[in-house]
Write a protein that holds these residues in place. Structure first.
Motif, PDB file in Angstrom:
ATOM      1  N   VAL A  88      98.488  70.503  -1.507  1.00 59.64           N
ATOM      2  CA  VAL A  88      98.465  69.677  -2.714  1.00 59.64           C
ATOM      3  C   VAL A  88      99.224  68.388  -2.433  1.00 59.64           C
ATOM      4  CG1 VAL A  88      99.061  69.537  -5.160  1.00 59.64           C
ATOM      5  CG2 VAL A  88      98.400  71.746  -4.157  1.00 59.64           C
ATOM      6  N   ASP A  89      98.571  67.261  -2.714  1.00 53.19           N
ATOM      7  CA  ASP A  89      99.202  65.961  -2.475  1.00 53.19           C
ATOM      8  C   ASP A  89      98.904  65.032  -3.649  1.00 53.19           C
ATOM      9  OD1 ASP A  89     100.296  63.636  -1.570  1.00 53.19           O
ATOM     10  OD2 ASP A  89      99.172  63.529   0.297  1.00 53.19           O
ATOM     11  N   VAL A  93     101.540  66.580 -10.074  1.00 53.92           N
ATOM     12  CA  VAL A  93     101.646  68.030 -10.052  1.00 53.92           C
ATOM     13  C   VAL A  93     102.801  68.469 -10.947  1.00 53.92           C
ATOM     14  CG1 VAL A  93     103.300  68.263  -8.144  1.00 53.92           C
ATOM     15  CG2 VAL A  93     101.507  69.980  -8.450  1.00 53.92           C
ATOM     16  N   LEU A  98     101.854  74.427  -9.530  1.00 53.35           N
ATOM     17  CA  LEU A  98     102.159  74.990  -8.215  1.00 53.35           C
ATOM     18  C   LEU A  98     102.390  76.498  -8.290  1.00 53.35           C
ATOM     19  CD1 LEU A  98     104.553  72.249  -6.765  1.00 53.35           C
ATOM     20  CD2 LEU A  98     102.179  72.678  -6.132  1.00 53.35           C
ATOM     21  N   THR A 107     100.520  78.092  -0.489  1.00 56.59           N
ATOM     22  CA  THR A 107     100.496  76.764  -1.099  1.00 56.59           C
ATOM     23  C   THR A 107     101.444  75.819  -0.383  1.00 56.59           C
ATOM     24  OG1 THR A 107      99.954  77.732  -3.258  1.00 56.59           O
ATOM     25  CG2 THR A 107     100.833  75.486  -3.249  1.00 56.59           C
ATOM     26  N   TYR A 109     102.893  71.848  -0.391  1.00 56.42           N
ATOM     27  CA  TYR A 109     102.995  70.639  -1.211  1.00 56.42           C
ATOM     28  C   TYR A 109     103.599  69.504  -0.400  1.00 56.42           C
ATOM     29  CZ  TYR A 109     104.194  67.438  -5.000  1.00 56.42           C
ATOM     30  OH  TYR A 109     104.298  66.331  -5.802  1.00 56.42           O
ATOM     31  N   ASP A 111     105.465  66.102  -0.667  1.00 57.33           N
ATOM     32  CA  ASP A 111     106.294  65.465  -1.686  1.00 57.33           C
ATOM     33  C   ASP A 111     106.881  64.155  -1.181  1.00 57.33           C
ATOM     34  OD1 ASP A 111     107.597  65.443  -4.245  1.00 57.33           O
ATOM     35  OD2 ASP A 111     109.465  65.943  -3.223  1.00 57.33           O
ATOM     36  N   TYR A 119     110.192  73.976  -6.973  1.00 57.09           N
ATOM     37  CA  TYR A 119     109.045  73.849  -6.078  1.00 57.09           C
ATOM     38  C   TYR A 119     108.605  75.255  -5.641  1.00 57.09           C
ATOM     39  CZ  TYR A 119     110.080  68.857  -5.696  1.00 57.09           C
ATOM     40  OH  TYR A 119     110.279  67.524  -5.963  1.00 57.09           O
ATOM     41  N   VAL A 121     106.521  76.964  -3.856  1.00 57.48           N
ATOM     42  CA  VAL A 121     105.511  76.820  -2.802  1.00 57.48           C
ATOM     43  C   VAL A 121     105.957  77.544  -1.539  1.00 57.48           C
ATOM     44  CG1 VAL A 121     104.676  74.613  -3.680  1.00 57.48           C
ATOM     45  CG2 VAL A 121     106.545  74.643  -2.020  1.00 57.48           C
ATOM     46  N   LEU A 124     106.954  73.064   1.948  1.00 53.85           N
ATOM     47  CA  LEU A 124     107.158  71.757   1.341  1.00 53.85           C
ATOM     48  C   LEU A 124     107.322  70.732   2.447  1.00 53.85           C
ATOM     49  CD1 LEU A 124     109.091  70.766  -1.782  1.00 53.85           C
ATOM     50  CD2 LEU A 124     109.452  69.456   0.308  1.00 53.85           C
TER      51      LEU A 124
END
Length: 354
Positions: A88-89, A93, A98, A107, A109, A111, A119, A121, A124
């Motif tokens: 995910v970018d 969000v 998330l 997942t 991400y 950031d 977060y 996820v 990261l």
């Protein structure tokens, strides 16, 4: 199958999709299936040009909660065989978004702005120079893998193993002011440069080629083409597939603060930069503190002053080789171009989430 959730449009430009495509290229090379997921069709041409498929949610790019309410993103993930994860970018969000994705699959991400309280996820990624200054551990899950710093800059393979070249004479200047350039920085900069060429100390610009990178979302293309028609030393580059080659042809770069900065570092180009968004401020401040760039300020606050400052710095670098040379090798030491491989090694080595 890896999904990548990212958007591009005239408001947010193309940076999110571009850096994700670098990761997608490496995934594809390693035998992984990759498909993008976008809110609308604005990024279709860009994504398809690199050979990737795209699923459109027909949603609002700045309202990701709506994707949960309609169930479209969840449906895609739940109905995909051999689902390996989702990257995910997007700055829009939310923690809830998330968390829901994290319950379904691995997942990841990407950031930049450290805006979430939590977060939830598996991975990261923050590849920026300031990432290690951020306390992510207090906001992440105990087993979240943090990939922080320039070791994870997602650059394409063309930026690997580049040896910087210092040329005594400046003949080519690289200009990239963001995928959309909503402030028309390129157009105003070029017009001001040619306005000043009747002044003795600025006449050198008549002998220099300006290589302009024009992103697919640029709203000022017509004006830039008019400038190029009038001044034959202005070269407009659209739909660029050989960015490193163009950069290496140049001796100085003017660039908005963003992912392009890391590409320029990999090529060993002295960078004259400025900011135009809040999320760029931490990066430009850190680069400046490290002595890696020439920071001309925030275009939103004093646009005319910024343009004049950029031109003064260009002129100074053209005539002062000692000043210019110190940046060439300093920035090259920062980025080795292997960030995408480092990211994939972490994702693959850690295995599937479940």
């Amino acid at each position: 199958m890896f999904y990548i959730r990212a958007d591009a449009n005239k408001e947010i430009a193309t940076g999110h999709v571009m850096r994700c495509m670098s990761i997608a290229d490496e995934m594809k090379e390693r035998g992984c299936d990759v498909c993008f997921i976008t809110a609308d069709h604005n990024a279709d041409e860009l994504i398809h040009s690199r050979g990737f498929a795209n699923k459109c949610l027909d949603s609002e790019w700045n309202n990701l909660e709506n994707e949960l309410e309609t169930g479209k993103i969840v449906s895609i993930l739940n109905n995909t065989d051999n689902l390996e994860g989702i990257i995910v970018d997007t700055y829009y969000v939310t923690e809830k978004y998330l968390e829901i994705l994290h319950k379904i699959c691995k997942t990841i991400y990407i950031d930049d702005i450290y805006a979430l309280k939590e977060y939830p996820v598996d991975f990261l990624i923050n590849y920026n120079v300031y990432a290690s200054d951020i306390d992510y551990k207090s906001r992440c899950l105990p087993d979240t893998k943090l990939l922080l710093g320039v070791r994870y800059v997602p650059l394409r393979k063309e930026f690997q193993n580049i040896k910087p070249v210092f040329r005594k004479n400046v003949k080519n200047i690289f200009i990239s002011t963001g995928g959309a350039d909503k402030f028309n920085m390129t157009g105003e900069l070029l017009e001001e440069i040619f306005e000043k060429t009747n002044i003795e100390k600025y006449k050198i610009f008549n002998e220099i080629n300006f290589h302009v990178i024009c992103g697919g979302m640029n709203v000022n293309l017509t004006k830039l083409l008019e400038i190029s028609d009038k001044h034959k030393n202005v070269i407009i580059n659209k739909n660029v597939s050989n960015m490193a080659e163009i950069m290496l042809e140049c001796e100085i770069a003017v660039s908005a603060c963003g992912s392009t900065m890391y590409e320029l570092c990999a090529c060993g180009l002295p960078i004259i930069t400025y900011s135009f968004a809040d999320n760029q401020l931490p990066g430009i401040k850190k680069f400046d503190k490290m002595g890696m760039i020439v920071n001309c300020g925030d275009i939103r606050k004093k646009d005319l002053y910024i343009i004049d400052e950029v031109i003064k710095q260009l002129q100074h670098m053209c005539y002062n080789n000692v000043y210019r040379k110190k940046y060439v090798f300093r920035v090259k030491e920062l980025v080795d171009g292997k960030g995408v491989a480092n990211i994939l090694n972490e994702l693959i080595n850690r295995g599937e989430k479940r």
